[in-house]
Every structure is written in C-alpha cells, then in structure tokens.
Scaffold this motif. Sequence first.
Motif, PDB file in Angstrom:
ATOM      1  N   PRO A 291      47.646   5.757  45.269  1.00 27.71           N
ATOM      2  CA  PRO A 291      45.929   5.235  45.411  1.00 27.71           C
ATOM      3  C   PRO A 291      45.680   6.315  46.492  1.00 27.71           C
ATOM      4  N   VAL A 292      46.198   7.466  47.275  1.00 27.31           N
ATOM      5  CA  VAL A 292      45.039   8.505  48.023  1.00 27.31           C
ATOM      6  C   VAL A 292      45.409   9.521  47.110  1.00 27.31           C
ATOM      7  N   VAL A 293      46.563   9.537  47.144  1.00 28.63           N
ATOM      8  CA  VAL A 293      46.841  10.645  45.875  1.00 28.63           C
ATOM      9  C   VAL A 293      46.043  11.157  45.022  1.00 28.63           C
ATOM     10  N   GLY A 294      46.757  10.382  44.155  1.00 31.26           N
ATOM     11  CA  GLY A 294      45.989  10.756  43.049  1.00 31.26           C
ATOM     12  C   GLY A 294      44.700  11.010  41.946  1.00 31.26           C
ATOM     13  N   PRO A 295      43.667  10.387  43.585  1.00 25.76           N
ATOM     14  CA  PRO A 295      42.148  10.600  42.810  1.00 25.76           C
ATOM     15  C   PRO A 295      41.962  11.995  43.272  1.00 25.76           C
ATOM     16  N   LEU A 296      43.042  12.010  44.610  1.00 22.37           N
ATOM     17  CA  LEU A 296      41.959  13.432  44.984  1.00 22.37           C
ATOM     18  C   LEU A 296      42.960  14.396  43.960  1.00 22.37           C
ATOM     19  N   MET A 297      44.287  14.942  43.571  1.00 26.11           N
ATOM     20  CA  MET A 297      44.237  15.677  42.314  1.00 26.11           C
ATOM     21  C   MET A 297      43.280  15.725  41.390  1.00 26.11           C
TER      22      MET A 297
ATOM     23  N   LEU B 286      38.859  17.974  37.655  1.00 27.02           N
ATOM     24  CA  LEU B 286      37.623  17.796  37.347  1.00 27.02           C
ATOM     25  C   LEU B 286      36.375  18.502  37.700  1.00 27.02           C
ATOM     26  N   THR B 287      36.667  19.258  39.286  1.00 30.71           N
ATOM     27  CA  THR B 287      35.814  20.507  39.455  1.00 30.71           C
ATOM     28  C   THR B 287      35.872  21.589  39.604  1.00 30.71           C
ATOM     29  N   ALA B 288      38.023  21.715  40.159  1.00 31.13           N
ATOM     30  CA  ALA B 288      37.811  23.092  40.040  1.00 31.13           C
ATOM     31  C   ALA B 288      38.376  24.036  38.812  1.00 31.13           C
ATOM     32  N   PHE B 289      39.184  23.329  38.075  1.00 31.61           N
ATOM     33  CA  PHE B 289      40.218  23.426  36.933  1.00 31.61           C
ATOM     34  C   PHE B 289      39.030  23.640  35.715  1.00 31.61           C
ATOM     35  N   PHE B 290      38.360  22.668  35.548  1.00 32.33           N
ATOM     36  CA  PHE B 290      37.073  23.019  34.399  1.00 32.33           C
ATOM     37  C   PHE B 290      36.401  23.889  34.676  1.00 32.33           C
TER      38      PHE B 290
ATOM     39  N   GLY C 105      35.506  28.327  41.330  1.00 35.04           N
ATOM     40  CA  GLY C 105      36.350  27.445  40.699  1.00 35.04           C
ATOM     41  C   GLY C 105      37.806  27.379  41.954  1.00 35.04           C
ATOM     42  N   THR C 106      38.430  28.728  41.982  1.00 32.15           N
ATOM     43  CA  THR C 106      40.165  29.203  42.383  1.00 32.15           C
ATOM     44  C   THR C 106      39.207  28.165  44.191  1.00 32.15           C
ATOM     45  N   ALA C 107      38.959  28.545  45.144  1.00 31.23           N
ATOM     46  CA  ALA C 107      38.590  28.241  46.087  1.00 31.23           C
ATOM     47  C   ALA C 107      38.633  26.788  46.260  1.00 31.23           C
ATOM     48  N   ILE C 108      37.577  26.383  45.204  1.00 29.92           N
ATOM     49  CA  ILE C 108      37.171  24.694  45.387  1.00 29.92           C
ATOM     50  C   ILE C 108      39.114  24.423  44.466  1.00 29.92           C
ATOM     51  N   SER C 109      39.316  25.042  44.304  1.00 31.52           N
ATOM     52  CA  SER C 109      40.973  24.315  43.682  1.00 31.52           C
ATOM     53  C   SER C 109      41.670  24.493  44.939  1.00 31.52           C
ATOM     54  N   ALA C 110      41.979  24.999  45.841  1.00 32.26           N
ATOM     55  CA  ALA C 110      42.899  25.063  47.047  1.00 32.26           C
ATOM     56  C   ALA C 110      41.987  23.999  47.985  1.00 32.26           C
ATOM     57  N   THR C 111      40.836  23.969  48.053  1.00 29.31           N
ATOM     58  CA  THR C 111      40.544  22.665  48.803  1.00 29.31           C
ATOM     59  C   THR C 111      40.353  21.616  48.540  1.00 29.31           C
ATOM     60  N   TRP C 112      40.986  20.846  47.080  1.00 27.67           N
ATOM     61  CA  TRP C 112      41.461  19.602  46.884  1.00 27.67           C
ATOM     62  C   TRP C 112      43.043  19.657  47.278  1.00 27.67           C
TER      63      TRP C 112
END
Length: 486
Positions: free
Chosen positions: A95-101, A106-110, A141-148
């Motif tokens: 319930p915590v980790v799933g939404p963050l992944m 949705l933000t970085a990979f797309f 995008g790569t930086a946002i991916s690392a952030t999440w």
Amino acid sequence: MDSFLGLDATILARIQFGFTVSFHFIFPAISIGLASYLAVLNALYLWKRDATYLRLFNFWVKIFAISFAMGVVSGIVMSYQFGTNWSGFSDKAGPVVGPLMAYEVLTAFFLEAGFLGIMLFGRRKVGPGLHMLATLMVAVGTAISATWILSVNSWMQTPQGFGMNEAGQFIPEDWWAIVFTPSFPYRLAHTLTAAYLTTAFIVGGTGAWHLLRGHGHNPGVRTMFSMAMWMIVVTAPLQVMVGHEHGLNTLEHQPVKIAAMEGHFESHPDGAPLILLGLPDQAAGEMRYEISIPHLSSVIFGLGWNGAMEGLDVVPDAEEPPVAVIFWSFRVMVGLGFLMVGAGLWGLWARWRGALYATPMLWRAMVAMGPSGLVAVIAGWITTEVGRQPYVVYGQLRTADAVSPLGASAVGWSLIAFVVIYFTVFGAGVVYLLRLMSKPPELNEREGPDEGPIRTAGLTPHQMVEDGQAGDGQAETGRGAPRPAE
C-alpha cells in the motif's frame, strides 16, 4: 530447515536480489549521467556551432541508448522478484511502495520513453529546438526516475507517515512524510552525484584510452577528456562532502548501521577511534589486527574529541547486521572516493602546467579508474542495504517475514539461472559497449540505426560544419572549427 548448498531460502533470496540489483544499477548509473552529458553536448553544439560537440553527441548517444535499454530490461526482472521471492514484502508494504513505484512509471518512464526516439533519431526530422527539448526531457526523466526509486528506498530505511491495519499492512497516512523522509534528500543527492561522477570517469577513461592510442590529434578525444576532468575536479570533492552529511544523517536515524560501518563492537564513552583496517570477528565481538586513529571517529561525526559513540554491544545479537560485509564495502567506497579526488587534483595540476595532453601517467591512471565509479556505487549500495539488516523496512518489518514461502532449492536454482543468463546476455552487451568506446569519435558517424551515412557530396566545408558532417581536416577549415575545451 530446507537448504541449498548450506543456505536457507531467505539468504538465497537476498543474494538473488542483491545480484540482480547490482547488475541493474550499473546501467542507470551510466544512463543518468550520460543523459545530462548529452544535453550539455547538444546545447554546446547549438550555441557554438562547433562540430566537435556534435561528434561527441553522436559518439555517446549510441552508448547511452544501449545502456538505457539494458537498464530497462534488468529492472523489469527485479520487479518480478517482488512477487516471486518477496511476496510478504509486497503484501505488507504494497500500500505504500506500490503507488510510489507507479508514480515513477507515470512521470519518469513515460517522459523518457516519449522523447527518447526523438533524441536518438530526430535531429533532422524535428529541427534543433525540439530535438534539444527532447534531449533535456530524457535527462530530466532519468533524474525523476531516480527520485521516485530513492523515495521508496529512503522510506524503507527511515519509515514514517504510515499506520498499521489488522492484517499487519502499512497503511499510508501522510504522503508528504512518506515521500520526504529524513534520509531522502541526502540519499538523492548522494546517488545523483555518484551517477554524474561515475559517468565522468567512464568518459575520462575513454578519452585517456584514445590519448594513449595516439588519437590526441582528434579534437573529440581531447574535448571529452578535458570535460571529464573538469567534471571530476568539481564532483569528487562534492561527493565527499555529501557523503559526510549522509553519514551524519545515518548516525541520527540508523546508529546500528554506523556502528557496523565503523567496526565499533564496543561503545566508546570517551571518544571513538577511526578504525582504518582490521578483521571483524562478529562471533567474538571484536576487531582483530586493528589499525586505528584514536578519537577521530567521534571528531568526524561532529561529537568532539571525547564524544561518546555507542557500539554493537548495546544491540541484541539478533539485531546486528553482518559487520564484515559492511565494514569492507564502506572502505572500498570511501577509498575509491578519495582516489577520485586525487585524480581530479592531478588533472587540475596537469592542466595548470599546460600538460593535460602530455601526461601519459595521468592517462594510464584514468584508464585504470574508468570503472571505479561503478565499483564505488555497488559498494555503497551494499553498505546501505546490508546495513539495514535484519530488517527490510527498518525497525518495522524483518527480512525473514518479507520473504516468500519458497523452498531453498527453488530459489537456489533460479539464482544459478540468473547468474548464467545475466553474465551471458548483459556480458555481451557490456562487451559491445566497450567495442563502441574503443573507436575514436568521428564526424561522419550515423545519427541512428535507421539513417544512412551523413551526406557530404556537394557540400562546402562551411556547410558541412554547419550540418555537423565535416571530418577533422574539413571542420578545422570552417567557421565552426573545433576548439577543444581546455
């Protein structure tokens, strides 16, 4: 208890995840740094119209594309392990980790996937402005991916903002607290800086290799080496400072990890020594053959000359992480960090003397240290993840309770399969990357696999420079003649 080669299912599952994540993070560490480097190269080319920067962009963009693809594939494999080997973790922390992944996808990979094709193949199709925007978006995008991803990991290290339901699941109560945990800013800064530093040493090592092979006349080789040495002299000391602040934060929130990293089996009420080397004996609770500097550990952690530091003697044996692994991985990371600082200062000294391209010993050192960033990154991840044991969510969920109810033989044989497949498939990818790096950058390289050789017939040298198509001699005669950044 069921075992495979003397190891139980929990240990085997940890080894399997550690193996796959170590393989995986090699590629994001490269792609995060290279994406920003490519954005800088593209911006410099558009600003100065210097064909050298286009040459370097075309050289490194192929390496980036392959690294990015291998990172995506290896990451997908890791996600499956949450269901196969770590169903307890998925159930309780989902319930915590799933939404963050999901936010990462949705933000970085797309963002990365949407602009990657334009960045790789679109220079002649969409115009320089949109191509530059696409290159920037991939870097962002790569930086946002690392952030999440680091937000997830930081919550597992310093959990907060949650409640527990009757089934023992973590229930989100404050998403701001979950995303921005106390360790998150330090972990993010440390990891991103590590990616940029890793890339700088790969680029610098590649440039040094070509200098040793007699390609010093190539302005692309000289420029890549010079830019890398500038980056190293800035980011290496910065990384040491960021790492120090991260250590202070870890002492506050995970003191047991710090005790293991420092090799402090005993508490030191009158000042803790800095143990440089030794052989940890966890069973006996002592450091054998210790080489240390009195009081220095307390001083480094800002506690003063006689500042007290607790050791592992205040922790139950069942709560101690594996000291030997953490003790040595931490020293590998720190030792390489100071070597990186030394390499940056050596390059600065050679530049000041006007001998950056006339110091073969420096070039040999840079070739040897080319993969040092990757080794340091893996050593750092081992330190932080093994130091969290025996918990997967620090202080809340034990690793033994997070593993799937699998037999040791099932996990063991799948681990062997992973090792064989990873070394075969990704080993071949790494060999191909090294082959690409072994060839000096040339101006008549292709922009992408769907395009033929760059057109040169009927163009004047000036036009070829403006279109990024001139060779060494042609570029030097045009308005955009290469001027290596020295």
